[in-house]
Structure formats: C-alpha cells, structure tokens
Design a protein around this motif. Sequence first.
Motif, PDB file in Angstrom:
ATOM      1  N   GLN A 288       0.842  -1.175   0.108  1.00 27.33           N
ATOM      2  CA  GLN A 288      -0.208   0.091   0.074  1.00 27.33           C
ATOM      3  C   GLN A 288       1.031   1.174   0.189  1.00 27.33           C
ATOM      4  OE1 GLN A 288      -3.743  -0.602   2.503  1.00 27.33           O
ATOM      5  NE2 GLN A 288      -2.418  -2.153   3.338  1.00 27.33           N
ATOM      6  N   ASP A 289       0.268   2.282   0.160  1.00 29.06           N
ATOM      7  CA  ASP A 289       1.047   3.653   0.326  1.00 29.06           C
ATOM      8  C   ASP A 289       1.879   3.961  -1.098  1.00 29.06           C
ATOM      9  OD1 ASP A 289       0.262   4.039   2.806  1.00 29.06           O
ATOM     10  OD2 ASP A 289       1.951   2.793   3.576  1.00 29.06           O
ATOM     11  N   ALA A 290       3.085   4.172  -1.104  1.00 28.88           N
ATOM     12  CA  ALA A 290       3.762   4.768  -2.204  1.00 28.88           C
ATOM     13  C   ALA A 290       4.057   3.686  -3.423  1.00 28.88           C
ATOM     14  CB  ALA A 290       5.164   5.608  -2.128  1.00 28.88           C
ATOM     15  N   ASP A 291       4.232   2.250  -2.776  1.00 30.85           N
ATOM     16  CA  ASP A 291       4.432   1.307  -3.776  1.00 30.85           C
ATOM     17  C   ASP A 291       3.435   0.674  -4.050  1.00 30.85           C
ATOM     18  OD1 ASP A 291       7.080   1.971  -4.440  1.00 30.85           O
ATOM     19  OD2 ASP A 291       7.654   0.987  -2.273  1.00 30.85           O
ATOM     20  N   GLU A 292       2.065   1.228  -4.301  1.00 32.44           N
ATOM     21  CA  GLU A 292       0.815   0.474  -4.254  1.00 32.44           C
ATOM     22  C   GLU A 292       0.816  -0.632  -5.380  1.00 32.44           C
ATOM     23  OE1 GLU A 292      -3.466   2.474  -3.548  1.00 32.44           O
ATOM     24  OE2 GLU A 292      -2.780   2.721  -5.741  1.00 32.44           O
ATOM     25  N   THR A 293       0.205  -1.804  -4.786  1.00 30.26           N
ATOM     26  CA  THR A 293      -0.308  -2.920  -5.859  1.00 30.26           C
ATOM     27  C   THR A 293      -1.710  -3.387  -5.335  1.00 30.26           C
ATOM     28  OG1 THR A 293       0.469  -4.414  -4.169  1.00 30.26           O
ATOM     29  CG2 THR A 293       2.012  -3.764  -5.791  1.00 30.26           C
ATOM     30  N   GLY A 294      -2.319  -2.428  -4.383  1.00 29.28           N
ATOM     31  CA  GLY A 294      -3.553  -2.881  -4.177  1.00 29.28           C
ATOM     32  C   GLY A 294      -3.893  -1.771  -2.779  1.00 29.28           C
ATOM     33  N   MET A 295      -5.536  -2.279  -2.342  1.00 28.13           N
ATOM     34  CA  MET A 295      -5.807  -1.780  -1.142  1.00 28.13           C
ATOM     35  C   MET A 295      -6.321  -2.598  -0.163  1.00 28.13           C
ATOM     36  SD  MET A 295      -7.845   1.889  -2.843  1.00 28.13           S
ATOM     37  CE  MET A 295      -8.121   2.206  -1.179  1.00 28.13           C
ATOM     38  N   VAL A 296      -6.207  -2.372   1.316  1.00 32.16           N
ATOM     39  CA  VAL A 296      -6.507  -3.240   2.196  1.00 32.16           C
ATOM     40  C   VAL A 296      -7.728  -2.522   3.235  1.00 32.16           C
ATOM     41  CG1 VAL A 296      -6.381  -4.788   4.100  1.00 32.16           C
ATOM     42  CG2 VAL A 296      -4.726  -4.586   2.145  1.00 32.16           C
ATOM     43  N   VAL A 297      -8.958  -3.082   3.301  1.00 32.05           N
ATOM     44  CA  VAL A 297     -10.085  -2.310   3.896  1.00 32.05           C
ATOM     45  C   VAL A 297     -10.568  -3.358   5.036  1.00 32.05           C
ATOM     46  CG1 VAL A 297     -10.798  -1.264   2.018  1.00 32.05           C
ATOM     47  CG2 VAL A 297     -11.667  -3.379   2.543  1.00 32.05           C
ATOM     48  N   GLY A 298     -11.516  -2.927   5.892  1.00 32.60           N
ATOM     49  CA  GLY A 298     -11.965  -3.687   7.104  1.00 32.60           C
ATOM     50  C   GLY A 298     -12.657  -4.802   6.605  1.00 32.60           C
ATOM     51  N   LYS A 299     -12.624  -5.671   7.466  1.00 34.15           N
ATOM     52  CA  LYS A 299     -13.615  -7.002   6.977  1.00 34.15           C
ATOM     53  C   LYS A 299     -15.128  -6.569   7.206  1.00 34.15           C
ATOM     54  CE  LYS A 299     -11.654  -9.763  10.227  1.00 34.15           C
ATOM     55  NZ  LYS A 299     -10.397  -9.079  10.548  1.00 34.15           N
ATOM     56  N   ASP A 300     -16.003  -7.519   6.387  1.00 37.38           N
ATOM     57  CA  ASP A 300     -17.200  -7.244   6.463  1.00 37.38           C
ATOM     58  C   ASP A 300     -17.916  -5.815   6.496  1.00 37.38           C
ATOM     59  OD1 ASP A 300     -19.666  -8.553   6.335  1.00 37.38           O
ATOM     60  OD2 ASP A 300     -19.761  -8.856   8.606  1.00 37.38           O
ATOM     61  N   ASP A 301     -17.032  -5.011   5.409  1.00 37.89           N
ATOM     62  CA  ASP A 301     -17.415  -3.501   5.316  1.00 37.89           C
ATOM     63  C   ASP A 301     -17.838  -3.292   3.971  1.00 37.89           C
ATOM     64  OD1 ASP A 301     -17.382  -0.895   5.248  1.00 37.89           O
ATOM     65  OD2 ASP A 301     -15.705  -0.614   6.668  1.00 37.89           O
ATOM     66  N   LEU A 302     -18.824  -3.442   3.503  1.00 33.81           N
ATOM     67  CA  LEU A 302     -19.385  -3.333   2.005  1.00 33.81           C
ATOM     68  C   LEU A 302     -19.117  -1.912   1.721  1.00 33.81           C
ATOM     69  CD1 LEU A 302     -20.700  -4.335  -0.443  1.00 33.81           C
ATOM     70  CD2 LEU A 302     -22.985  -3.803   0.532  1.00 33.81           C
ATOM     71  N   GLU A 303     -19.296  -0.715   2.180  1.00 34.58           N
ATOM     72  CA  GLU A 303     -19.089   0.486   2.023  1.00 34.58           C
ATOM     73  C   GLU A 303     -17.540   0.665   1.596  1.00 34.58           C
ATOM     74  OE1 GLU A 303     -21.248   2.838   1.689  1.00 34.58           O
ATOM     75  OE2 GLU A 303     -23.013   1.783   2.274  1.00 34.58           O
ATOM     76  N   ALA A 304     -16.668   0.330   2.597  1.00 33.35           N
ATOM     77  CA  ALA A 304     -15.288   0.339   2.194  1.00 33.35           C
ATOM     78  C   ALA A 304     -14.842  -0.398   1.214  1.00 33.35           C
ATOM     79  CB  ALA A 304     -14.276   0.153   3.720  1.00 33.35           C
ATOM     80  N   LEU A 305     -15.081  -1.555   0.958  1.00 34.31           N
ATOM     81  CA  LEU A 305     -14.879  -2.523  -0.244  1.00 34.31           C
ATOM     82  C   LEU A 305     -15.240  -1.910  -1.474  1.00 34.31           C
ATOM     83  CD1 LEU A 305     -13.371  -5.466  -0.489  1.00 34.31           C
ATOM     84  CD2 LEU A 305     -15.843  -5.898  -1.142  1.00 34.31           C
TER      85      LEU A 305
END
Length: 356
Positions: A288-305
């Motif tokens: 994540q951050d500067a060398d981003e290959t993706g994003m991680v969000v909280g479990k069971d969080d439809l809005e964030a996903l």
Amino acid sequence: MLSDPSRTHVIAPNLKRRLSGVTTSIIQLIPVQNRIGQQIAVFGPGLPDDLPRLRLRDLPRLWRAPEGRKLRIWHARRNVEMLLGIILRDILRMPVKLVFTSASQRVHTAWTRFLVARMDGVVATSHKSAAYLKVPHRVSLHGINAERFSPAADRSEVRRALSLPQDQKLAGCFGRIRHQKGTDIFVDAMIRLLPSRPDWSAIVAGRATASHTGYLSGLKARVAAAGLSDRILFVGEHTNINDWYRALDLFVAPQRWEGFGLTPLEAQASGVPVVATDAGAFEEIIAQDADETGMVVGKDDLEALSAAAAAFMDDAARLSAAATRARPYVLANFTIESEAERLSAAYEDVWRKFDA
C-alpha cells in the motif's frame, strides 16, 4: 515415488486425507525444497504419488540417523502431526527434532499450547499468527509459483479462450463460495458499482460445496434481481485458474476469515491489482502507500470495499500503475523459492542446536 529413509533429512507429515490449504502448501513446497537440496519426503495420505514419500513400514528405519546428519527434522503443521513427532522423539527415542508451522490467528487451545511448547523450532506464516505464539519462533510468509501465475502476453487472447467479453474490464473474486469467504460482499459491491460503470463486468470463480449451494443460489438470485446476470458471471471451479487471473483487470478478496490466503499473491503475480479485507495475511502481502499494488479495508465492510474497488475502476492511471508494480513486488518478496529458503534457514537453526 518412494524415498530412501537413509537419505531423507526432513519429513513433512500430512495426516489428513481431505484436501486443505495445508496439504496444498506441502504439495507445492516439496519439489522446490528438494530442488534446493533439502532432501525432504512426505509421510501420510492424500498427496500426489510423484512426491518422494516414506511408508509406514519405513518408520523403524528412522532409528538410524540419516546420511550426513545426526538427526532428522519432522516438520509438522497440525496438532496430530506434532503429537506423532513427540512420540517418535520422546517415547521411541528416534533421532528426530520437531519443527511446527503455525498459521492460526487466534488464541491456541491449551492442548495446542502444550504441543507447541515441546517443539524444537516454530515457524509462523504471518506476523498475525506470530502474535499468538508464546515460544521463540521465525516468521516465514508463504510464497507462490510465479511461473504458473504470470501476466498474459495477450489478455484479449486469454479472454477469447475463456469465452469472456473483450470489450469490458473485469473484476474477479476467486475461491470457495461461502459466507466465510465473503463472496456475498463482492457480489453486493458489484451490484452497487456496475450499473454506473458500463465498461466493467465481474467474475465469480469457485465451487460451492453441498452445504453452501443455497448460499450460491441466493447470490445468483440477487444478481438476477439487479438485472446484472450478463455482467456478474458465475463461472464455476477451474483447474486452470491461472488463466482466469490473466483475464482480470482487478482482483477482490473479500474474506471475513482466512488462515493466510494466497489468492492476492496469485493475482499480483499475474499483474493484477488487489482490493482485499484485513483477513488472513492480506495486510502483509499487499503493498500500500507509495508502492501501491492494492488496497486493504476492514472485514465485512461493504461500503469500504465498494469505495476501494471504485477507486481503481474509476482511475485508469492508478489501476495501470498498480498492475505494473504488482508482479515485481511478488517476485521480490513472495516466491515459493524464497519460502523454501526461509524454511531451510529454520531447519538449520535446529540442526545447529542439536546436530553439532
């Protein structure tokens, strides 16, 4: 393939017939470990015949030390395998020492703690797993076969072979179809996102076992009710899953619970950015951050996903940059060869203590 006990330095028991992530890990690792000179054999059922193996009748030969070593290593991954190792070492007095790999991300039972405390070396598959250990240990994250999981030379040709749309970008979710894996969260996110993004479609690949067929039917009904049956495709289980990764533009791992979770690594090795929950080791295997290959969000969080997926779907430059970084990131950190080397170092720790 039978192995000569006198030349076997490490034994990897697999005392479970049903295929599991642990079994898959053994199947993938053993050929690589032998290729780098670890002289390792499996013991137990449920493994391919082409792996070097010891039989039950070979166990008495373990009273003799192997050629070139004063003792063998018994590398357990389950409680029952730790227990058998303790019997071989402490009751039968065989020249073996015990290594245990822990993938658990919860407080161990008293029985497991009892067994782990009697190991000669312990390896955790992630820093999350390590946090639950009360004994000295190494951390060795899993790796993958980066030759099998690699980007497509021609993505349109891959899609043509898989009968997938050529004029759409594709988001995918692969794995067993069940509540634990969060397949419903992926489907609900796509139901939210696709109507306003006509250039995107979605793929769900994997199998629903008998007890989860109702769950799958409910997902298909939700997709149909949203009028998206032609854009959210349930394609079933495939042995050539590496080709399906190559067809994607974005991979989503929406798990509610995971022991480790290899799918984000498989996707990144295929040149595909990943949106994942903070289940398993996902936070540790996605840049994540500067060398981003993706994003991680909280479990069971439809809005964030949904928001994370939209951030890639709506920004072609960000999607392309993450895709470009994904495979080099895996090659630098998470190949199965690097995992085998880390395990080799764990074995050497034990041999240095006891094989002097």
